[in-house]
Design a protein around this motif. Sequence first.
Motif, mmCIF file in Angstrom:
data_model
loop_
_atom_site.group_PDB
_atom_site.id
_atom_site.type_symbol
_atom_site.label_atom_id
_atom_site.label_comp_id
_atom_site.label_asym_id
_atom_site.label_seq_id
_atom_site.Cartn_x
_atom_site.Cartn_y
_atom_site.Cartn_z
ATOM 1 N N THR A 139 22.686 3.540 -3.596
ATOM 2 C CA THR A 139 23.198 3.551 -4.965
ATOM 3 C C THR A 139 23.269 4.946 -5.557
ATOM 4 O O THR A 139 24.153 5.239 -6.380
ATOM 5 C CB THR A 139 22.308 2.659 -5.860
ATOM 6 O OG1 THR A 139 22.188 1.360 -5.270
ATOM 7 C CG2 THR A 139 22.885 2.527 -7.262
ATOM 8 N N TYR A 140 22.368 5.840 -5.155
ATOM 9 C CA TYR A 140 22.281 7.175 -5.751
ATOM 10 C C TYR A 140 22.420 8.250 -4.679
ATOM 11 O O TYR A 140 22.190 8.002 -3.490
ATOM 12 C CB TYR A 140 20.945 7.328 -6.497
ATOM 13 C CG TYR A 140 20.753 6.284 -7.561
ATOM 14 C CD1 TYR A 140 21.371 6.397 -8.802
ATOM 15 C CD2 TYR A 140 19.964 5.149 -7.319
ATOM 16 C CE1 TYR A 140 21.209 5.411 -9.776
ATOM 17 C CE2 TYR A 140 19.799 4.166 -8.286
ATOM 18 C CZ TYR A 140 20.425 4.308 -9.508
ATOM 19 O OH TYR A 140 20.275 3.335 -10.468
ATOM 20 N N ARG A 141 22.784 9.442 -5.132
ATOM 21 C CA ARG A 141 22.985 10.566 -4.199
ATOM 22 C C ARG A 141 21.644 11.225 -3.926
ATOM 23 O O ARG A 141 21.358 12.342 -4.374
ATOM 24 C CB ARG A 141 23.990 11.577 -4.795
ATOM 25 C CG ARG A 141 24.379 12.680 -3.822
ATOM 26 C CD ARG A 141 25.235 12.149 -2.700
ATOM 27 N NE ARG A 141 25.678 13.232 -1.814
ATOM 28 C CZ ARG A 141 25.129 13.497 -0.627
ATOM 29 N NH1 ARG A 141 24.125 12.765 -0.185
ATOM 30 N NH2 ARG A 141 25.601 14.488 0.102
ATOM 31 N N VAL A 142 20.796 10.525 -3.218
ATOM 32 C CA VAL A 142 19.462 11.040 -2.893
ATOM 33 C C VAL A 142 19.339 11.192 -1.386
ATOM 34 O O VAL A 142 20.029 10.540 -0.611
ATOM 35 C CB VAL A 142 18.341 10.126 -3.426
ATOM 36 C CG1 VAL A 142 18.402 10.025 -4.942
ATOM 37 C CG2 VAL A 142 18.405 8.747 -2.785
ATOM 38 N N GLY A 143 18.406 12.051 -0.984
ATOM 39 C CA GLY A 143 18.201 12.326 0.425
ATOM 40 C C GLY A 143 17.683 11.133 1.193
ATOM 41 O O GLY A 143 16.889 10.338 0.681
ATOM 42 N N GLN A 144 18.111 11.034 2.427
ATOM 43 C CA GLN A 144 17.655 9.976 3.322
ATOM 44 C C GLN A 144 16.879 10.552 4.496
ATOM 45 O O GLN A 144 16.672 9.879 5.501
ATOM 46 C CB GLN A 144 18.853 9.159 3.815
ATOM 47 C CG GLN A 144 19.631 8.512 2.680
ATOM 48 C CD GLN A 144 20.798 7.670 3.164
ATOM 49 O OE1 GLN A 144 20.770 7.122 4.265
ATOM 50 N NE2 GLN A 144 21.819 7.555 2.336
ATOM 51 N N GLU A 145 16.462 11.813 4.348
ATOM 52 C CA GLU A 145 15.671 12.472 5.381
ATOM 53 C C GLU A 145 14.272 12.735 4.845
ATOM 54 O O GLU A 145 14.054 12.835 3.641
ATOM 55 C CB GLU A 145 16.313 13.797 5.807
ATOM 56 C CG GLU A 145 17.721 13.664 6.370
ATOM 57 C CD GLU A 145 18.762 13.581 5.269
ATOM 58 O OE1 GLU A 145 18.504 14.098 4.155
ATOM 59 O OE2 GLU A 145 19.829 12.988 5.516
ATOM 60 N N ARG A 146 13.359 12.900 5.769
ATOM 61 C CA ARG A 146 11.961 13.073 5.398
ATOM 62 C C ARG A 146 11.760 14.223 4.424
ATOM 63 O O ARG A 146 11.022 14.090 3.440
ATOM 64 C CB ARG A 146 11.122 13.301 6.662
ATOM 65 C CG ARG A 146 9.626 13.377 6.395
ATOM 66 C CD ARG A 146 8.878 13.960 7.584
ATOM 67 N NE ARG A 146 7.446 13.717 7.484
ATOM 68 C CZ ARG A 146 6.542 14.386 8.175
ATOM 69 N NH1 ARG A 146 6.909 15.331 9.012
ATOM 70 N NH2 ARG A 146 5.258 14.110 8.035
ATOM 71 N N HIS A 147 12.371 15.352 4.677
ATOM 72 C CA HIS A 147 12.094 16.527 3.855
ATOM 73 C C HIS A 147 12.627 16.393 2.434
ATOM 74 O O HIS A 147 12.308 17.220 1.574
ATOM 75 C CB HIS A 147 12.638 17.802 4.518
ATOM 76 C CG HIS A 147 14.117 18.002 4.356
ATOM 77 N ND1 HIS A 147 15.049 17.420 5.184
ATOM 78 C CD2 HIS A 147 14.819 18.737 3.448
ATOM 79 C CE1 HIS A 147 16.255 17.786 4.808
ATOM 80 N NE2 HIS A 147 16.143 18.578 3.750
#
Length: 312
Positions: A139-147
């Motif tokens: 839904t949002y432009r957020v990171g999908q990686e651990r860091h």
Amino acid sequence: MFIPKPPVFSYRFHALLTAFIGWLTFSGHSLASEVEHHQFFSPTLGYDYPYSIYLPDNYDAQATDAYPVVYMLHGSFNTDRDWVSRGNLQQVADRLIAAGHIPPAVFIMPGSRSWWVDGHNEPARSAFFNDLMPHVEATYRVGQERHLRGVAGYSAGGYGALNFALERPELFAAVAALSPASYVPLPPRNSTAWRHPSFINDQGRFDRELWQNLNYTNYLEEYRLRVTPRGTEDEGDLSPVPLYISAGRSDVYDAEFHARILRQAMERIQPNDVRLDLYPGGHTWKVWRASLPAALNFLFQYVGQENSPEDT
């Protein structure tokens, strides 16, 4: 020489003008970000999952680079709105972002009826990982990686945040636990854990075995094996998840004592990646508000940093 006194109204006008300018400044500052309240249907829970979200000033849903995201968990019998209404998260985040101490970031504040565990009343842990995180990332432009991910919480939320980071270290770059209700071996008798539906079994009694099975101590060994290099083919494949802890010195649940036990346990695994701050006060928002800026500054030494623990 006689010097006439300035009329009283001039003092009043100056005070009003100063207050008005301050109000404009504060209002502009507080409106730099947005806080929204949403819900979505959770298949794991079988009902709607509530959450609040902080979006930084000029949040861009089409941004080239994803925003760092921190999941902020609430305490026992509280709600997703407490971090904003009582914890001043919006003002603190605005100030730290404006000062350049932390990057523009998204904060997700989920709501739960549990202690963030798959307890007797709801599978909160499973709903968090299986429903909430995928919903947020779609839904949002957020990171999908651990860091680009962090997790934090106060009291029972600190218990949950710590457990999440230890169980799933591949998902989080750092964790902050404010007065975590991570009591060992059992909660103090005045803790709400003894009457919380998460830990009350079918006989109406506190489930001691469930508490011990779900507490952070049960995750430590597997976590250690995952993050500790051993120079063999079984060498740990992840860097540790740096941990920030805070507690009030006069906490009625002995949070300082339990925080010191937690720090000792974690320092055996990651001696350079644990910080404990102690504050005057009890198990209250006074302590959590005071420690929030330090907690966020700590988190963002790792969250959003390319040189933070490697992604998977």
